[in-house]
Write a protein that holds these residues in place. Structure first.
Motif, PDB file in Angstrom:
ATOM      1  N   THR A  59     -18.624 -31.741  33.000  1.00 28.13           N
ATOM      2  CA  THR A  59     -19.769 -30.836  32.907  1.00 28.13           C
ATOM      3  C   THR A  59     -20.668 -30.949  34.140  1.00 28.13           C
ATOM      4  O   THR A  59     -21.564 -30.139  34.313  1.00 28.13           O
ATOM      5  CB  THR A  59     -20.596 -31.111  31.631  1.00 28.13           C
ATOM      6  N   LYS A  63     -18.761 -35.380  38.538  1.00 35.55           N
ATOM      7  CA  LYS A  63     -17.509 -35.736  37.878  1.00 35.55           C
ATOM      8  C   LYS A  63     -16.360 -34.848  38.347  1.00 35.55           C
ATOM      9  O   LYS A  63     -15.251 -35.321  38.591  1.00 35.55           O
ATOM     10  CB  LYS A  63     -17.663 -35.575  36.359  1.00 35.55           C
ATOM     11  N   MET A  67     -12.913 -36.255  40.239  1.00 39.33           N
ATOM     12  CA  MET A  67     -11.586 -36.180  39.641  1.00 39.33           C
ATOM     13  C   MET A  67     -10.768 -34.985  40.133  1.00 39.33           C
ATOM     14  O   MET A  67      -9.599 -34.841  39.774  1.00 39.33           O
ATOM     15  CB  MET A  67     -11.697 -36.120  38.106  1.00 39.33           C
ATOM     16  N   GLU A 102     -23.969 -41.194  29.627  1.00 38.31           N
ATOM     17  CA  GLU A 102     -23.856 -39.978  28.819  1.00 38.31           C
ATOM     18  C   GLU A 102     -25.161 -39.684  28.085  1.00 38.31           C
ATOM     19  O   GLU A 102     -25.849 -40.607  27.646  1.00 38.31           O
ATOM     20  CB  GLU A 102     -22.754 -40.155  27.746  1.00 38.31           C
ATOM     21  N   ILE A 133     -14.102 -44.480  29.830  1.00 35.99           N
ATOM     22  CA  ILE A 133     -12.930 -43.614  29.930  1.00 35.99           C
ATOM     23  C   ILE A 133     -11.779 -44.443  30.482  1.00 35.99           C
ATOM     24  O   ILE A 133     -11.987 -45.392  31.239  1.00 35.99           O
ATOM     25  CB  ILE A 133     -13.194 -42.365  30.806  1.00 35.99           C
ATOM     26  N   VAL A 147      -5.139 -34.103  31.370  1.00 34.24           N
ATOM     27  CA  VAL A 147      -6.279 -34.877  30.876  1.00 34.24           C
ATOM     28  C   VAL A 147      -6.747 -34.351  29.520  1.00 34.24           C
ATOM     29  O   VAL A 147      -7.222 -35.119  28.677  1.00 34.24           O
ATOM     30  CB  VAL A 147      -7.423 -34.932  31.928  1.00 34.24           C
ATOM     31  N   THR A 152      -8.967 -36.267  26.947  1.00 36.30           N
ATOM     32  CA  THR A 152     -10.027 -36.355  27.959  1.00 36.30           C
ATOM     33  C   THR A 152     -10.378 -37.802  28.329  1.00 36.30           C
ATOM     34  O   THR A 152     -11.545 -38.123  28.566  1.00 36.30           O
ATOM     35  CB  THR A 152     -11.306 -35.586  27.518  1.00 36.30           C
ATOM     36  N   GLY A 222     -21.140 -35.165  28.450  1.00 38.01           N
ATOM     37  CA  GLY A 222     -20.446 -35.231  29.746  1.00 38.01           C
ATOM     38  C   GLY A 222     -21.301 -35.967  30.752  1.00 38.01           C
ATOM     39  O   GLY A 222     -22.514 -35.767  30.811  1.00 38.01           O
TER      40      GLY A 222
HETATM   41  C1  OOG Z   1     -11.981 -37.309  32.033  1.00 39.29           C
HETATM   42  C2  OOG Z   1     -13.202 -37.495  31.175  1.00 39.29           C
HETATM   43  C3  OOG Z   1     -14.392 -36.718  31.671  1.00 39.29           C
HETATM   44  C4  OOG Z   1     -16.940 -36.659  31.526  1.00 39.29           C
HETATM   45  O1  OOG Z   1     -17.970 -37.113  31.003  1.00 39.29           O
HETATM   46  O2  OOG Z   1     -16.961 -35.879  32.487  1.00 39.29           O
HETATM   47  C5  OOG Z   1     -15.634 -37.101  30.959  1.00 39.29           C
HETATM   48  C6  OOG Z   1     -11.901 -38.304  33.158  1.00 39.29           C
HETATM   49  O3  OOG Z   1     -12.768 -38.336  34.030  1.00 39.29           O
HETATM   50  O4  OOG Z   1     -10.912 -39.066  33.166  1.00 39.29           O
HETATM   51  O5  OOG Z   1     -15.655 -37.765  29.965  1.00 39.29           O
END
Ligand code: OOG
Ligand code: MG
Length: 302
Positions: A59, A63, A67, A102, A133, A147, A152, A222
């Motif tokens: 989100t 991030k 990734m 979070e 994670i 993913v 996720t 997120g």
């Molecule tokens: C996927 C999980 C992403 C977030 O808060 O953006 C997620 C990952 O990064 O492996 O939980």
């Protein structure tokens, strides 16, 4: 479809054994990936786990850039993955865990349509949280469908003390610390440009997956910042302006000090007793653990 069932079984096994698997060779789309996720969760629930809520991923731009994935994703949060605020958590079952801060919302009423998300009381409370994670794929590398299929990367979550939900406080400072050092800073405004959008987004994706949001569930909005590697012994703390802080210490049990471990996310065959901890007027919080104020302090300084 059989291949999708097989992928769910492979990912389930990887999570249970803590052994990474290669990315699937077969190509599949997002819709099929959500079917794999559903099957993966079905396998867990069959073993006695329960759903504690749902989560969003990617989100924030931080991030997505980290990734290399560019769409918001939706996952399920198993109750057995709860880690109590302030506790020691056994991370020996994880593959290559990372932590991220979070915003956690507590769902206050059943939300079965986008309109329900706007009703008063849809969000009962809010808290600072930490997500662990742990991609089940080798090298923590995946495509968007990969993913999603792997739920996720959900592996653990910690919720700080619940606070009254004040929607006017949406753009708040975020700090992630490891061993007392600030490793990430950000702002909750990075979440979808406004974290208040997270509920509507979660409802939309839940409905697509054939789910409604239940009172007492958590919603992880997120991470507002990139994730950081989690190593044994690390004390992780997240703080969100006006929402307070949340923490845990990563441990790996040694034969002599096994009593320190407070949570074994993947090997818990059934959810333990629930910890009622949120405010009395909050409905249905029995499924939410980690809600009480620093319950795990007994082992904290040992
Ligand atoms: C996927 C999980 C992403 C977030 O808060 O953006 C997620 C990952 O990064 O492996 O939980
Ligand atoms: Mg997350």
């Amino acid at each position: 479809m059989t291949d999708l069932h097989k992928l769910a079984a492979v990912l389930d096994e990887a999570a249970r054994t803590g052994r990474a698997v290669p990315r699937p060779e077969q190509d599949y789309g997002v819709a099929d990936a959500y079917r794999v996720q559903e099957e993966l969760i079905r396998l867990r629930l069959e073993r006695g786990d329960r759903l504690a809520g749902v989560k969003l991923g990617f989100t924030s731009e931080g991030k997505r850039r980290q990734m290399g994935v560019h769409d918001v994703i939706f996952g399920r949060v198993p109750e057995s993955s709860a880690i109590l605020d302030g506790s020691y958590a056994d991370i020996s079952g994880f593959i290559h865990p990372r932590v991220e801060p979070e915003v956690v919302y507590l769902i206050g009423r059943r939300i079965a349509s986008p309109g329900d998300a706007l009703a008063p009381g849809a969000v009962a409370a809010v808290a600072a949280g930490i997500e662990v994670i742990d991609s089940r794929y080798e090298d923590f590398r995946f495509s968007l469908p990969d993913v999603i299929a792997d739920n996720t990367s959900a592996a653990g979550y910690v919720v700080g003390p619940w606070q009254p939900y004040d929607p006017s406080r949406w753009n708040l400072g975020v700090v992630l610390e490891i061993d007392g050092r600030v490793v990430q800073t950000g702002s909750t405004g990075a979440i979808l440009g406004d974290p208040r959008r997270a509920l509507a987004e979660a409802v939309r994706l839940a409905l697509q997956a054939g789910m409604v949001l239940e009172p007492g569930w958590v919603l992880l909005a997120g991470a507002a910042t990139p994730a950081e590697p989690l190593v044994p012994g690390a004390r992780v703390r997240a703080e969100i302006q006006h929402l307070g802080s949340v923490s845990f210490t990563a441990s790996v049990p040694e034969p002599a000090s096994a009593s320190e471990s407070a949570s074994v996310p993947e090997s818990a065959s059934a959810p333990g007793p629930t910890t009622p901890g949120a405010s009395a007027e909050t409905p249905g919080v029995s499924g939410v653990r980690g809600a009480s104020e620093r319950p795990g302090t007994s082992g904290e300084e040992s």
